[in-house]
Design a protein around this motif. Structure first.
Motif, PDB file in Angstrom:
ATOM      1  N   ILE A   1      -9.413 -49.244 -64.086  1.00 24.16           N
ATOM      2  CA  ILE A   1     -10.577 -49.188 -64.988  1.00 24.16           C
ATOM      3  C   ILE A   1     -10.886 -50.547 -65.609  1.00 24.16           C
TER       4      ILE A   1
ATOM      5  N   CYS B   1      -5.359 -42.334 -73.610  1.00 19.44           N
ATOM      6  CA  CYS B   1      -6.502 -41.762 -72.887  1.00 19.44           C
ATOM      7  C   CYS B   1      -6.299 -41.807 -71.387  1.00 19.44           C
ATOM      8  N   THR B   2      -7.137 -41.078 -70.683  1.00 16.85           N
ATOM      9  CA  THR B   2      -7.014 -40.981 -69.222  1.00 16.85           C
ATOM     10  C   THR B   2      -8.317 -41.253 -68.481  1.00 16.85           C
ATOM     11  N   THR B   3      -9.445 -41.355 -69.188  1.00 16.17           N
ATOM     12  CA  THR B   3     -10.728 -41.473 -68.508  1.00 16.17           C
ATOM     13  C   THR B   3     -11.395 -42.809 -68.773  1.00 16.17           C
ATOM     14  N   GLU B   4     -12.290 -43.162 -67.871  1.00 18.20           N
ATOM     15  CA  GLU B   4     -13.064 -44.387 -68.009  1.00 18.20           C
ATOM     16  C   GLU B   4     -13.905 -44.366 -69.280  1.00 18.20           C
ATOM     17  N   GLN B   5     -14.513 -43.230 -69.588  1.00 18.75           N
ATOM     18  CA  GLN B   5     -15.366 -43.116 -70.765  1.00 18.75           C
ATOM     19  C   GLN B   5     -14.576 -43.396 -72.043  1.00 18.75           C
ATOM     20  N   GLN B   6     -13.330 -42.937 -72.101  1.00 14.08           N
ATOM     21  CA  GLN B   6     -12.512 -43.170 -73.292  1.00 14.08           C
ATOM     22  C   GLN B   6     -12.152 -44.646 -73.447  1.00 14.08           C
TER      23      GLN B   6
ATOM     24  N   CYS C   1      -6.144 -46.478 -75.803  1.00 18.12           N
ATOM     25  CA  CYS C   1      -6.031 -46.772 -74.374  1.00 18.12           C
ATOM     26  C   CYS C   1      -4.671 -46.381 -73.807  1.00 18.12           C
TER      27      CYS C   1
ATOM     28  N   HIS D   1      -4.527 -49.412 -67.628  1.00 20.96           N
ATOM     29  CA  HIS D   1      -5.504 -48.749 -66.749  1.00 20.96           C
ATOM     30  C   HIS D   1      -5.984 -49.729 -65.669  1.00 20.96           C
TER      31      HIS D   1
END
Length: 425
Positions: free
Chosen positions: A151, A115-120, A112, A148
């Motif tokens: 997110i 990562c940069t995306t919601e899916q990750q 976390c 995040h």
């Protein structure tokens, strides 16, 4: 009273409540300052787990330092450390005695952080959930929120209670799948009332906290029920009046902010008087002070290279003194009125590890007279091992208040400031 959209009505009133979490926490400047320092702390937790240096106890660990910093984020995160305290009779949370579980927790945080995306983020949550680590539930989402904020919403008992009361759900504590289900509902609510809330899910979480903690009653779940709406409106008015009578804690927090600003003002004026240019933290410049603002007479731009490491963090240091001709930073001051010293130390560490570290003549923690022992104890924690050689000095409020006028009249340079401060050991 007929309210066409009771929740819209509630959000509007909540946003304007000076004692609600929107104005007392979400718009609090220190909240934004702490994001970077908490991220840095989480990175240290990951590094210690990966190298086998994390240990088998919460007390004294880098995790305690980070969670304690989160717990000091005003009332909404109070008690955030309870979930991480080792409970020997229950053997939870099982990240201290089980090396495998500890490494899995480290992988969650590491993923976390990077990562940069919601899916990750969601993938990392599902992976830790599959491990079924005893006692390590969605309370860890409070760490993810500071990585995040758009997110991962914060998570605690009051937020869950507020969500259940607002939408009629039955979300339970302690389960990641329940947290993810609540998150979907939070995203839907946030999208519907985005103009009054924020992309940062902390805003809506603050509303849920105020509902769940009893500050505001939730609007009735049955639409077009005028009797229920009138009763809710009466409850809303009653609760608001009760809250106004019980605002001592919030008033004290505001007084702390005022004191913090006042001390920054002392340092600003003293820096000018002894011959330096002065920089005030970028997000504090507009704070009212006296008949003007804290940033009056200070540098408009901090002379750092655009690509300087941690430039944004350095711009958030409470007060910097700079050489008038060369623009080099001479001294840094972090004012720590009541909150954890963690964020301030991280910002000064970023400055001290930069290319001009050799030019620094002083790093100062400015705090109330009675906090010296506490600050010294904090600096001896393993999480602060890298700052041991920075020669950080303790500048008590009392010494600053007593001597600032005479220093301003007769002093020059750093010598008088060193004279009224003490090296922390």
């Amino acid at each position: 009273m007929n309210v066409s959209d009771p929740l819209l009505h509630l959000v509007e009133r909540w946003r304007n409540d000076p004692y609600g979490t929107y104005r007392s926490w979400f718009l609090w400047e220190e909240r934004l300052k702490n994001f970077r320092s908490i991220r840095r702390g989480i990175q240290q937790v990951v590094a210690e787990i990966e190298s086998g240096r994390f240990g088998s106890a919460y007390r004294g660990s880098s995790l305690e330092t980070v969670v304690h910093s989160i717990a000091e984020q005003r009332q909404i995160f109070r008690g955030a450390d309870h979930a991480f305290l080792w409970k020997p009779k229950l053997r939870i949370p099982d990240i201290y005695e089980s090396a495998d579980n500890q490494r899995a927790f480290g992988r969650l945080l590491d993923t976390c952080v990077c990562c940069t995306t919601e899916q990750q983020v969601l993938g990392a949550i599902r992976e830790i959930d599959a491990k079924a680590i005893k006692g390590l539930g969605p309370a860890a989402a409070n760490l993810l929120y500071f990585l995040h904020p758009t997110i991962a919403p914060p998570f605690n008992t009051a937020i869950v209670s507020g969500y259940n009361a607002l939408v009629g759900a039955k979300v339970r504590l302690g389960r990641w799948d329940e947290y993810l289900a609540m998150r979907e509902g939070i995203l839907a609510l946030n999208a519907k009332y985005r103009e009054l809330l924020s992309n940062d899910l902390g805003a809506l979480a603050g509303l849920l906290f105020d509902i769940g903690s009893g500050r505001y009653p939730a609007p009735p779940l049955v639409e077009n029920d005028d009797n229920a709406l009138r009763a809710w409106e009466a409850d809303l008015t009653r609760v608001r009046k009760e809250a106004e009578r019980a605002n001592k804690a919030v008033s004290a927090a505001r007084e702390q902010d005022h004191t913090h600003t006042e001390v920054q003002g002392w340092l600003r004026d003293l820096g000018h008087a002894v011959g330096y240019a002065v920089w005030v933290a970028a997000n504090d410049r507009s704070r009212p002070l006296g008949n003007g603002k804290l940033g009056d007479g200070c540098l408009e731009m901090l002379p750092l290279p655009a690509a300087a490491p941690a430039a944004e963090a350095i711009r958030l240091i409470d007060v910097l003194w700079l050489h008038r001709d060369t623009g080099r930073i001479v001294a840094a001051f972090e004012v720590e009125h009541t909150t954890s010293i963690y964020s301030g130390i991280v910002r000064m560490l970023d400055l001290a590890l930069g290319s001009d570290a050799h030019a620094l003549e002083g790093l100062f923690l400015v705090a109330p007279d009675g906090r010296e022992h506490e600050v010294s104890a904090q600096l001896r924690r393993p999480a602060f091992s890298r700052v041991a050689d920075l020669a950080v000095r303790y500048l008590p409020y009392g010494e600053l208040k007593t001597n600032r006028e005479s220093i301003a009249r007769f002093g020059q340079g750093m010598k008088p400031i060193h004279a009224i401060s003490r090296l922390l050991t």
